[in-house]
Design a protein around this motif. Structure first.
Motif, PDB file in Angstrom:
ATOM      1  N   ASP A   1       0.937  -1.217  -0.001  1.00  0.00           N
ATOM      2  CA  ASP A   1       0.186  -0.168  -0.125  1.00  0.00           C
ATOM      3  C   ASP A   1       0.903   1.250   0.166  1.00  0.00           C
ATOM      4  OD1 ASP A   1      -2.316  -1.498  -0.041  1.00  0.00           O
ATOM      5  OD2 ASP A   1      -2.969  -0.971   1.852  1.00  0.00           O
ATOM      6  N   SER A   2       2.108   1.211   0.747  1.00  0.00           N
ATOM      7  CA  SER A   2       3.051   2.563   0.799  1.00  0.00           C
ATOM      8  C   SER A   2       3.350   2.634  -0.820  1.00  0.00           C
ATOM      9  CB  SER A   2       4.098   2.448   1.613  1.00  0.00           C
ATOM     10  OG  SER A   2       4.897   1.159   1.339  1.00  0.00           O
ATOM     11  N   MET A   3       3.583   1.587  -1.461  1.00  0.00           N
ATOM     12  CA  MET A   3       3.954   1.853  -2.771  1.00  0.00           C
ATOM     13  C   MET A   3       2.907   2.236  -3.834  1.00  0.00           C
ATOM     14  SD  MET A   3       7.373   1.249  -3.184  1.00  0.00           S
ATOM     15  CE  MET A   3       7.280   1.282  -5.121  1.00  0.00           C
ATOM     16  N   LEU A   4       1.782   1.833  -3.364  1.00  0.00           N
ATOM     17  CA  LEU A   4       0.267   2.288  -4.092  1.00  0.00           C
ATOM     18  C   LEU A   4       0.187   3.758  -3.853  1.00  0.00           C
ATOM     19  CD1 LEU A   4      -2.127  -0.519  -3.703  1.00  0.00           C
ATOM     20  CD2 LEU A   4      -1.294   0.152  -5.684  1.00  0.00           C
ATOM     21  N   ILE A   5       0.478   4.234  -2.838  1.00  0.00           N
ATOM     22  CA  ILE A   5       0.324   5.715  -2.467  1.00  0.00           C
ATOM     23  C   ILE A   5       1.199   6.412  -3.280  1.00  0.00           C
ATOM     24  CG2 ILE A   5       0.621   7.293  -0.524  1.00  0.00           C
ATOM     25  CD1 ILE A   5      -0.431   5.263   1.306  1.00  0.00           C
ATOM     26  N   CYS A   6       2.417   5.818  -3.802  1.00  0.00           N
ATOM     27  CA  CYS A   6       3.456   6.689  -4.615  1.00  0.00           C
ATOM     28  C   CYS A   6       2.931   6.814  -5.794  1.00  0.00           C
ATOM     29  CB  CYS A   6       4.757   5.922  -4.317  1.00  0.00           C
ATOM     30  SG  CYS A   6       5.799   6.145  -2.809  1.00  0.00           S
ATOM     31  N   GLU A   7       2.646   5.744  -6.106  1.00  0.00           N
ATOM     32  CA  GLU A   7       1.793   5.582  -7.550  1.00  0.00           C
ATOM     33  C   GLU A   7       0.539   6.557  -7.716  1.00  0.00           C
ATOM     34  OE1 GLU A   7      -0.311   2.273 -10.734  1.00  0.00           O
ATOM     35  OE2 GLU A   7       0.656   1.587  -8.989  1.00  0.00           O
ATOM     36  N   ALA A   8      -0.310   6.524  -6.597  1.00  0.00           N
ATOM     37  CA  ALA A   8      -1.316   7.537  -6.673  1.00  0.00           C
ATOM     38  C   ALA A   8      -0.935   9.072  -6.767  1.00  0.00           C
ATOM     39  CB  ALA A   8      -2.161   7.385  -5.586  1.00  0.00           C
ATOM     40  N   LEU A   9       0.294   9.444  -6.219  1.00  0.00           N
ATOM     41  CA  LEU A   9       0.841  10.711  -6.200  1.00  0.00           C
ATOM     42  C   LEU A   9       1.456  10.843  -7.645  1.00  0.00           C
ATOM     43  CD1 LEU A   9       3.229  10.493  -2.896  1.00  0.00           C
ATOM     44  CD2 LEU A   9       1.414  11.969  -3.731  1.00  0.00           C
ATOM     45  N   SER A  10       1.836   9.932  -8.352  1.00  0.00           N
ATOM     46  CA  SER A  10       2.275  10.305  -9.744  1.00  0.00           C
ATOM     47  C   SER A  10       1.057  10.287 -10.860  1.00  0.00           C
ATOM     48  CB  SER A  10       3.178   8.931 -10.300  1.00  0.00           C
ATOM     49  OG  SER A  10       2.169   7.870 -10.545  1.00  0.00           O
ATOM     50  N   LEU A  11      -0.049  10.028 -10.397  1.00  0.00           N
ATOM     51  CA  LEU A  11      -1.260   9.992 -11.282  1.00  0.00           C
ATOM     52  C   LEU A  11      -1.812  11.556 -10.586  1.00  0.00           C
ATOM     53  CD1 LEU A  11      -2.389   6.209 -11.105  1.00  0.00           C
ATOM     54  CD2 LEU A  11      -1.527   7.579 -12.946  1.00  0.00           C
ATOM     55  N   GLY A  12      -1.683  12.202  -9.450  1.00  0.00           N
ATOM     56  CA  GLY A  12      -2.304  13.198  -9.212  1.00  0.00           C
ATOM     57  C   GLY A  12      -3.297  13.197  -8.140  1.00  0.00           C
ATOM     58  N   TYR A  13      -3.581  11.777  -7.563  1.00  0.00           N
ATOM     59  CA  TYR A  13      -4.536  11.375  -6.559  1.00  0.00           C
ATOM     60  C   TYR A  13      -4.087  12.143  -5.274  1.00  0.00           C
ATOM     61  CZ  TYR A  13      -6.108   8.249 -10.437  1.00  0.00           C
ATOM     62  OH  TYR A  13      -6.538   7.462 -11.694  1.00  0.00           O
ATOM     63  N   TYR A  14      -4.220  13.280  -5.127  1.00  0.00           N
ATOM     64  CA  TYR A  14      -4.048  13.510  -3.735  1.00  0.00           C
ATOM     65  C   TYR A  14      -4.549  15.156  -3.496  1.00  0.00           C
ATOM     66  CZ  TYR A  14      -0.113  16.251  -5.898  1.00  0.00           C
ATOM     67  OH  TYR A  14       0.681  16.976  -6.777  1.00  0.00           O
ATOM     68  N   ASN A  15      -4.379  15.630  -2.427  1.00  0.00           N
ATOM     69  CA  ASN A  15      -4.799  17.015  -1.909  1.00  0.00           C
ATOM     70  C   ASN A  15      -3.685  17.605  -0.960  1.00  0.00           C
ATOM     71  OD1 ASN A  15      -7.274  17.077  -3.262  1.00  0.00           O
ATOM     72  ND2 ASN A  15      -8.417  15.906  -1.638  1.00  0.00           N
ATOM     73  N   LEU A  16      -3.121  18.609  -1.459  1.00  0.00           N
ATOM     74  CA  LEU A  16      -1.931  19.206  -0.639  1.00  0.00           C
ATOM     75  C   LEU A  16      -2.592  19.837   0.579  1.00  0.00           C
ATOM     76  CD1 LEU A  16       0.394  20.975  -3.275  1.00  0.00           C
ATOM     77  CD2 LEU A  16       0.877  18.940  -1.748  1.00  0.00           C
ATOM     78  N   LEU A  17      -1.908  19.790   1.851  1.00  0.00           N
ATOM     79  CA  LEU A  17      -2.388  20.390   2.917  1.00  0.00           C
ATOM     80  C   LEU A  17      -1.593  21.640   3.030  1.00  0.00           C
ATOM     81  CD1 LEU A  17      -2.120  17.367   5.398  1.00  0.00           C
ATOM     82  CD2 LEU A  17      -4.220  18.533   4.512  1.00  0.00           C
ATOM     83  N   SER A  18      -2.311  22.756   3.335  1.00  0.00           N
ATOM     84  CA  SER A  18      -1.789  23.954   3.431  1.00  0.00           C
ATOM     85  C   SER A  18      -1.736  24.280   4.985  1.00  0.00           C
ATOM     86  CB  SER A  18      -2.776  25.202   2.782  1.00  0.00           C
ATOM     87  OG  SER A  18      -3.921  25.330   3.665  1.00  0.00           O
ATOM     88  N   ASP A  19      -0.928  25.556   5.398  1.00  0.00           N
ATOM     89  CA  ASP A  19      -1.079  25.814   6.614  1.00  0.00           C
ATOM     90  C   ASP A  19      -2.180  26.006   7.261  1.00  0.00           C
ATOM     91  OD1 ASP A  19       1.851  26.004   6.351  1.00  0.00           O
ATOM     92  OD2 ASP A  19       1.954  28.136   6.144  1.00  0.00           O
ATOM     93  N   TYR A  20      -3.134  26.416   6.425  1.00  0.00           N
ATOM     94  CA  TYR A  20      -4.560  26.699   6.900  1.00  0.00           C
ATOM     95  C   TYR A  20      -5.132  25.395   7.226  1.00  0.00           C
ATOM     96  CZ  TYR A  20      -9.289  28.648   7.057  1.00  0.00           C
ATOM     97  OH  TYR A  20     -10.655  28.881   7.274  1.00  0.00           O
ATOM     98  N   ASP A  21      -4.824  24.359   6.521  1.00  0.00           N
ATOM     99  CA  ASP A  21      -5.534  23.086   6.638  1.00  0.00           C
ATOM    100  C   ASP A  21      -4.853  22.375   8.173  1.00  0.00           C
ATOM    101  OD1 ASP A  21      -7.116  22.630   4.354  1.00  0.00           O
ATOM    102  OD2 ASP A  21      -5.196  22.203   3.223  1.00  0.00           O
ATOM    103  N   ILE A  22      -3.547  22.702   8.340  1.00  0.00           N
ATOM    104  CA  ILE A  22      -3.198  22.244   9.553  1.00  0.00           C
ATOM    105  C   ILE A  22      -3.722  22.816  10.841  1.00  0.00           C
ATOM    106  CG2 ILE A  22      -0.875  22.048  10.856  1.00  0.00           C
ATOM    107  CD1 ILE A  22      -1.272  20.395   8.341  1.00  0.00           C
ATOM    108  N   GLU A  23      -4.020  24.357  10.441  1.00  0.00           N
ATOM    109  CA  GLU A  23      -4.707  25.122  11.475  1.00  0.00           C
ATOM    110  C   GLU A  23      -6.066  24.631  11.801  1.00  0.00           C
ATOM    111  OE1 GLU A  23      -6.180  29.644  12.711  1.00  0.00           O
ATOM    112  OE2 GLU A  23      -4.969  29.034  10.858  1.00  0.00           O
ATOM    113  N   LEU A  24      -6.588  24.041  10.806  1.00  0.00           N
ATOM    114  CA  LEU A  24      -8.062  23.804  11.036  1.00  0.00           C
ATOM    115  C   LEU A  24      -8.303  22.079  11.544  1.00  0.00           C
ATOM    116  CD1 LEU A  24      -9.800  24.908   8.033  1.00  0.00           C
ATOM    117  CD2 LEU A  24     -10.256  25.864  10.097  1.00  0.00           C
ATOM    118  N   LEU A  25      -7.156  21.234  11.554  1.00  0.00           N
ATOM    119  CA  LEU A  25      -7.230  20.113  12.107  1.00  0.00           C
ATOM    120  C   LEU A  25      -7.679  20.207  13.606  1.00  0.00           C
ATOM    121  CD1 LEU A  25      -4.222  18.362  11.095  1.00  0.00           C
ATOM    122  CD2 LEU A  25      -6.366  17.856  10.092  1.00  0.00           C
ATOM    123  N   GLU A  26      -7.697  21.101  14.349  1.00  0.00           N
ATOM    124  CA  GLU A  26      -7.856  20.821  15.860  1.00  0.00           C
ATOM    125  C   GLU A  26      -9.257  21.172  15.730  1.00  0.00           C
ATOM    126  OE1 GLU A  26      -7.416  23.301  19.907  1.00  0.00           O
ATOM    127  OE2 GLU A  26      -6.085  23.843  18.231  1.00  0.00           O
TER     128      GLU A  26
END
Length: 388
Positions: A104-129
């Protein structure tokens, strides 16, 4: 670009490191323990790379990855989140059926190459709480609702007439104050009338007077309920549990409301959207800048219609996909109902959908979609609501 795929688990994680530019596997899947030693091990393998060319991706798995997110965010690495459904889809493309943390860790790398992800911004980190508090509040409300159902079932066995006395609503202060002191109908029938009257009058602010106290004593004297001490204990403790949960919910709502008031939030300018609903929406959606258009936000929320097509067949009506956060969809549907009751624009849109034959919740789903588009525009341009 260096991709770091991490499969998240409760105790141990697995990570893979791949150079997407060359296709080189820099590090085959290796164990990352969920402690400082494990985090430092992973950091030692990527610290010498240019941080602008490193992307760390985690599968969205409850709260287990939050420690890693904060750890690498402090070290200023780029972080992203991938949905489990996307790795599951990639897994199905394999001829051999294999499912383990290393793969699964390799699958996640493959998903990255396909653009299947959402970047976390500083604002996202702030909103985690805030996101964590909003979800915890929902858990508490679900527990409180379950406890109220249990309370009704206990009272139905001990004193079934009491439910009718309180007009099928035991979830009021008067009922709670009575049952905390007297769970048994036998005890209620023996209470001094003046004492019972004062209890009802004070807890109901005069809505239940002396005549109602007389009525209650008569009911308690002619009952068909079970004389069961164990059920009486359960009634008392269940009320205490409900009151504890409701007190905790209020504490969370105050903290969330304080955050919303301090933040420069435009969503609450929409009539009908309260602080708590706004907090759920912004914490679940996150940084609006990672979306290019309202359609992407709609798909993220799971309010978009699913697609059913085969050959020349194309379904004209389908259900919503429900692929996103369930708490976000609930908040948006709730908000859509309140907004259409408080604004002419949304009320006209709702009535148009009803006139087209849509049922209430179906029409609200359309209003929620319109609301998502409105919120997208407001957040993108940092403007307040002015449709009316």
């Amino acid at each position: 670009m260096i991709y770091v795929g991490i499969d998240i688990a409760k105790t141990n994680h697995y990570a893979s490191i791949v150079n997407y530019s060359t296709g080189e596997v820099i590090e085959s899947p290796f164990l990352v323990t969920n402690n400082k030693q494990g985090f430092n091990l992973l950091y030692s393998k990527i610290k010498d790379f240019d941080k602008d060319k490193v992307l760390i991706e985690l599968e969205s798995t409850a709260h287990y990855g939050n420690n890693l997110i904060f750890y690498f965010h402090e070290k200023q690495f780029k972080l992203g989140i991938i949905k489990p459904i996307q790795t599951a889809t990639l897994r199905k493309t394999r001829i051999r059926k294999v499912e383990n943390d290393k793969v699964d860790s390799m699958l996640i790398c493959e998903a990255l190459s396909l653009g299947y992800y959402n970047l976390l911004s500083d604002y996202d980190i702030e909103l985690l709480e805030i996101k964590s508090l909003c979800r915890f509040r929902k858990e508490l409300k679900d527990k409180a609702a379950e406890a109220k159902i249990q309370l009704a079932s206990y009272v139905d066995q001990v004193f079934p007439e009491l439910n009718f006395f309180f007009k099928n609503n035991l979830d009021i202060k008067t009922a709670h104050e009575l049952l905390k002191l007297y769970q048994s109908p036998k005890d209620i029938s023996k209470i001094n009338l003046t004492k019972l009257s004062n209890l009802l009058i004070n807890s109901s602010r005069g809505k239940y007077d002396k005549s109602r106290a007389v009525e209650l004593k008569n009911l308690a004297s002619n009952l068909v309920g079970i004389n069961n001490n164990a059920l009486c204990i359960q009634i008392k403790m269940t009320i205490e549990l409900i009151e504890l949960l409701e007190s905790q919910i209020k504490d969370i709502e105050k903290q969330v409301s304080d955050f919303i008031k301090k933040s420069d939030n435009v969503i609450t300018s929409i009539p009908g959207i309260a602080d708590m609903t706004a907090a759920i929406i912004i914490s679940e959606i996150g940084d609006i800048n990672r979306f290019n258009n309202p359609g992407q936000v709609l798909a993220f929320t799971g309010l978009d219609p699913s697609v059913k097509q085969s050959g020349t067949f194309n379904a004209s009506a389908t259900r919503m996909s429900k692929r996103g956060s369930s708490i976000l969809r609930y908040a948006l549907i709730l908000a859509a109902n309140n907004v259409q009751l408080n604004t002419k624009t949304f009320n006209d849109y709702y009535n148009t959908k009803r006139a087209q034959g849509k049922l209430h919740y179906n029409a609200l789903g359309h209003c929620a979609g319109k609301l998502v588009r409105t919120i997208f525009y407001m957040l993108k341009n940092n403007v307040t609501f002015n449709l009316d």
